[in-house]
Design a protein around this motif. Sequence first.
Motif, PDB file in Angstrom:
ATOM      1  N   TYR A  85     -14.967   9.382  20.985  1.00  0.00           N
ATOM      2  CA  TYR A  85     -14.554   8.889  19.680  1.00  0.00           C
ATOM      3  C   TYR A  85     -13.325   7.997  19.813  1.00  0.00           C
ATOM      4  CZ  TYR A  85     -11.549  13.009  20.186  1.00  0.00           C
ATOM      5  OH  TYR A  85     -10.694  13.967  20.667  1.00  0.00           O
ATOM      6  N   GLY A  86     -13.161   7.128  18.821  1.00  0.00           N
ATOM      7  CA  GLY A  86     -11.908   6.425  18.651  1.00  0.00           C
ATOM      8  C   GLY A  86     -11.099   7.202  17.634  1.00  0.00           C
ATOM      9  N   GLU A  87      -9.820   7.059  17.656  1.00  0.00           N
ATOM     10  CA  GLU A  87      -8.966   7.871  16.787  1.00  0.00           C
ATOM     11  C   GLU A  87      -8.032   6.974  15.980  1.00  0.00           C
ATOM     12  OE1 GLU A  87      -5.298  11.009  17.329  1.00  0.00           O
ATOM     13  OE2 GLU A  87      -6.974  11.152  18.705  1.00  0.00           O
ATOM     14  N   ASP A  88      -8.052   7.166  14.668  1.00  0.00           N
ATOM     15  CA  ASP A  88      -7.119   6.491  13.768  1.00  0.00           C
ATOM     16  C   ASP A  88      -6.371   7.541  12.977  1.00  0.00           C
ATOM     17  OD1 ASP A  88      -7.824   3.810  14.376  1.00  0.00           O
ATOM     18  OD2 ASP A  88      -9.653   4.071  13.204  1.00  0.00           O
ATOM     19  N   GLU A  89      -5.061   7.487  12.990  1.00  0.00           N
ATOM     20  CA  GLU A  89      -4.266   8.429  12.220  1.00  0.00           C
ATOM     21  C   GLU A  89      -4.002   7.829  10.840  1.00  0.00           C
ATOM     22  OE1 GLU A  89       0.090  10.551  12.474  1.00  0.00           O
ATOM     23  OE2 GLU A  89      -1.068  10.255  14.316  1.00  0.00           O
ATOM     24  N   LEU A  90      -4.389   8.568   9.801  1.00  0.00           N
ATOM     25  CA  LEU A  90      -4.265   8.096   8.431  1.00  0.00           C
ATOM     26  C   LEU A  90      -3.155   8.839   7.712  1.00  0.00           C
ATOM     27  CD1 LEU A  90      -8.081   8.166   7.558  1.00  0.00           C
ATOM     28  CD2 LEU A  90      -6.802   6.388   8.742  1.00  0.00           C
ATOM     29  N   ASP A  91      -2.759   8.314   6.566  1.00  0.00           N
ATOM     30  CA  ASP A  91      -1.769   9.002   5.753  1.00  0.00           C
ATOM     31  C   ASP A  91      -2.342  10.306   5.197  1.00  0.00           C
ATOM     32  OD1 ASP A  91       0.062   6.970   6.123  1.00  0.00           O
ATOM     33  OD2 ASP A  91      -0.626   5.871   4.351  1.00  0.00           O
ATOM     34  N   ALA A  92      -1.491  11.329   5.078  1.00  0.00           N
ATOM     35  CA  ALA A  92      -1.934  12.597   4.511  1.00  0.00           C
ATOM     36  C   ALA A  92      -2.304  12.417   3.051  1.00  0.00           C
ATOM     37  CB  ALA A  92      -0.827  13.641   4.639  1.00  0.00           C
ATOM     38  N   PRO A  93      -3.306  13.158   2.555  1.00  0.00           N
ATOM     39  CA  PRO A  93      -3.641  13.087   1.133  1.00  0.00           C
ATOM     40  C   PRO A  93      -2.457  13.524   0.276  1.00  0.00           C
ATOM     41  CG  PRO A  93      -5.349  14.236   2.374  1.00  0.00           C
ATOM     42  CD  PRO A  93      -4.182  14.065   3.288  1.00  0.00           C
ATOM     43  N   GLY A  94      -2.281  12.846  -0.837  1.00  0.00           N
ATOM     44  CA  GLY A  94      -1.212  13.196  -1.756  1.00  0.00           C
ATOM     45  C   GLY A  94      -1.764  13.785  -3.043  1.00  0.00           C
ATOM     46  N   ASN A  95      -0.959  13.711  -4.115  1.00  0.00           N
ATOM     47  CA  ASN A  95      -1.381  14.265  -5.398  1.00  0.00           C
ATOM     48  C   ASN A  95      -2.489  13.446  -6.037  1.00  0.00           C
ATOM     49  OD1 ASN A  95       0.527  16.337  -5.211  1.00  0.00           O
ATOM     50  ND2 ASN A  95       2.129  15.026  -6.032  1.00  0.00           N
ATOM     51  N   ASN A  96      -2.576  12.163  -5.666  1.00  0.00           N
ATOM     52  CA  ASN A  96      -3.692  11.344  -6.120  1.00  0.00           C
ATOM     53  C   ASN A  96      -4.813  11.408  -5.082  1.00  0.00           C
ATOM     54  OD1 ASN A  96      -2.377  10.374  -8.495  1.00  0.00           O
ATOM     55  ND2 ASN A  96      -1.224   8.921  -7.223  1.00  0.00           N
ATOM     56  N   PRO A  97      -6.072  11.407  -5.526  1.00  0.00           N
ATOM     57  CA  PRO A  97      -7.182  11.534  -4.571  1.00  0.00           C
ATOM     58  C   PRO A  97      -7.211  10.396  -3.556  1.00  0.00           C
ATOM     59  CG  PRO A  97      -7.935  11.875  -6.835  1.00  0.00           C
ATOM     60  CD  PRO A  97      -6.534  11.346  -6.923  1.00  0.00           C
ATOM     61  N   THR A  98      -7.436  10.744  -2.298  1.00  0.00           N
ATOM     62  CA  THR A  98      -7.733   9.765  -1.259  1.00  0.00           C
ATOM     63  C   THR A  98      -9.245   9.616  -1.216  1.00  0.00           C
ATOM     64  OG1 THR A  98      -5.787  10.383   0.036  1.00  0.00           O
ATOM     65  CG2 THR A  98      -7.550   9.232   1.187  1.00  0.00           C
ATOM     66  N   THR A  99      -9.750   8.392  -1.357  1.00  0.00           N
ATOM     67  CA  THR A  99     -11.188   8.176  -1.518  1.00  0.00           C
ATOM     68  C   THR A  99     -11.806   7.611  -0.244  1.00  0.00           C
ATOM     69  OG1 THR A  99     -10.835   5.962  -2.454  1.00  0.00           O
ATOM     70  CG2 THR A  99     -10.928   7.808  -3.993  1.00  0.00           C
ATOM     71  N   PHE A 100     -13.048   8.041   0.013  1.00  0.00           N
ATOM     72  CA  PHE A 100     -13.821   7.586   1.163  1.00  0.00           C
ATOM     73  C   PHE A 100     -15.191   7.134   0.673  1.00  0.00           C
ATOM     74  CE2 PHE A 100     -10.789  10.683   2.622  1.00  0.00           C
ATOM     75  CZ  PHE A 100     -10.345  10.215   3.853  1.00  0.00           C
ATOM     76  N   GLY A 101     -15.676   6.005   1.176  1.00  0.00           N
ATOM     77  CA  GLY A 101     -16.985   5.535   0.752  1.00  0.00           C
ATOM     78  C   GLY A 101     -17.355   4.219   1.395  1.00  0.00           C
ATOM     79  N   ALA A 102     -18.254   3.480   0.698  1.00  0.00           N
ATOM     80  CA  ALA A 102     -18.792   2.257   1.299  1.00  0.00           C
ATOM     81  C   ALA A 102     -18.998   1.158   0.263  1.00  0.00           C
ATOM     82  CB  ALA A 102     -20.114   2.562   1.993  1.00  0.00           C
ATOM     83  N   ASN A 103     -18.109   1.082  -0.724  1.00  0.00           N
ATOM     84  CA  ASN A 103     -18.309   0.043  -1.748  1.00  0.00           C
ATOM     85  C   ASN A 103     -17.200  -1.002  -1.775  1.00  0.00           C
ATOM     86  OD1 ASN A 103     -16.174   1.370  -2.913  1.00  0.00           O
ATOM     87  ND2 ASN A 103     -17.172   1.779  -4.875  1.00  0.00           N
ATOM     88  N   GLY A 104     -16.267  -0.916  -0.819  1.00  0.00           N
ATOM     89  CA  GLY A 104     -15.184  -1.887  -0.789  1.00  0.00           C
ATOM     90  C   GLY A 104     -14.047  -1.577  -1.735  1.00  0.00           C
ATOM     91  N   ASP A 105     -14.104  -0.454  -2.434  1.00  0.00           N
ATOM     92  CA  ASP A 105     -13.084  -0.119  -3.420  1.00  0.00           C
ATOM     93  C   ASP A 105     -12.524   1.280  -3.188  1.00  0.00           C
ATOM     94  OD1 ASP A 105     -11.513  -0.714  -5.646  1.00  0.00           O
ATOM     95  OD2 ASP A 105     -12.925   0.245  -7.033  1.00  0.00           O
ATOM     96  N   ASN A 106     -12.546   1.734  -1.942  1.00  0.00           N
ATOM     97  CA  ASN A 106     -11.994   3.039  -1.588  1.00  0.00           C
ATOM     98  C   ASN A 106     -10.747   2.873  -0.736  1.00  0.00           C
ATOM     99  OD1 ASN A 106     -14.165   5.125  -2.465  1.00  0.00           O
ATOM    100  ND2 ASN A 106     -15.347   3.548  -1.402  1.00  0.00           N
ATOM    101  N   ASP A 107      -9.989   3.954  -0.619  1.00  0.00           N
ATOM    102  CA  ASP A 107      -8.842   3.917   0.289  1.00  0.00           C
ATOM    103  C   ASP A 107      -9.309   3.685   1.726  1.00  0.00           C
ATOM    104  OD1 ASP A 107      -6.752   4.496  -1.651  1.00  0.00           O
ATOM    105  OD2 ASP A 107      -7.638   6.498  -1.772  1.00  0.00           O
ATOM    106  N   TYR A 108     -10.461   4.269   2.061  1.00  0.00           N
ATOM    107  CA  TYR A 108     -11.042   4.074   3.383  1.00  0.00           C
ATOM    108  C   TYR A 108     -12.522   3.765   3.214  1.00  0.00           C
ATOM    109  CZ  TYR A 108      -6.619   6.017   4.788  1.00  0.00           C
ATOM    110  OH  TYR A 108      -5.275   6.234   4.947  1.00  0.00           O
ATOM    111  N   ASP A 109     -12.889   2.533   3.577  1.00  0.00           N
ATOM    112  CA  ASP A 109     -14.249   2.039   3.382  1.00  0.00           C
ATOM    113  C   ASP A 109     -14.932   1.787   4.713  1.00  0.00           C
ATOM    114  OD1 ASP A 109     -15.430   1.584   0.739  1.00  0.00           O
ATOM    115  OD2 ASP A 109     -13.562   0.534   0.321  1.00  0.00           O
ATOM    116  N   PHE A 110     -16.239   2.062   4.738  1.00  0.00           N
ATOM    117  CA  PHE A 110     -17.059   1.845   5.925  1.00  0.00           C
ATOM    118  C   PHE A 110     -18.357   1.192   5.445  1.00  0.00           C
ATOM    119  CE2 PHE A 110     -14.483   5.631   6.161  1.00  0.00           C
ATOM    120  CZ  PHE A 110     -13.770   5.454   7.320  1.00  0.00           C
ATOM    121  N   GLU A 111     -18.277  -0.062   5.057  1.00  0.00           N
ATOM    122  CA  GLU A 111     -19.363  -0.701   4.328  1.00  0.00           C
ATOM    123  C   GLU A 111     -20.638  -0.856   5.125  1.00  0.00           C
ATOM    124  OE1 GLU A 111     -18.363  -3.902   1.534  1.00  0.00           O
ATOM    125  OE2 GLU A 111     -16.331  -3.759   2.325  1.00  0.00           O
TER     126      GLU A 111
END
Length: 210
Positions: A17-43
């Motif tokens: 695997y490759g490894e990327d360290e991301l910011d910890a989730p906060g009080n606002n939701p951290t979003t994951f998806g594939a629509n170009g409008d998430n905190d972390y997108d994999f389109e």
Amino acid sequence: VVESKVIMFIGTYPEDYGEDELDAPGNNPTTFGANGDNDYDFEDEYKELKKSHCTIQKTPEGYKVIDKSGKGSCGIYIRIKANEELKLKDGQEFILGNNEKVKIDYDEESLLFLNRPKKDQTETLSGKEVLIGREATNNDVAIPNDDAVSNKHCKLLKKKKSYFIVDNGRDGEGSKNGVWLKVKDSHTFKEIDKYSSVRLCESLYVHLRP
């Protein structure tokens, strides 16, 4: 809640695997998806991933993971802790190894291996303990075609009319690649440890670590 960081592994868990360290989730939701409008997108990388797939949010109770992927999707899965007996509900889905999707059927007392051809899907459960692993030797149910399944991976225990799953692996140390339980709606990690991991889809995992 223990402060944590989010580490994302891309590739076959836990090796290559490759490894990327991301910011910890906060009080606002951290979003994951594939629509170009998430905190972390994999389109274009993961065909199973939905436009809005899941969120992770820090709450007073712990880190809450919410499945946003909708019906008919691959959903999300969390890793169970080694050597803990976890009761399975009728119809509960879980993943062994890389992508061996399994569903338990209480009425038929069987396991359904959902990725197999229909004629080979059903494995009948007999006895109070059912051992599952890669090799037919010393296991009641064998999964020979997935190298991510350990020789001794996990076991099912029948107690009265219920089934419990245990990730015991070899010598009770837990399997190398884990047992992953499908999340219905949401799951909260009340404590952060080496098992605080979320499977978004095949080869894409998010790991919460202290």
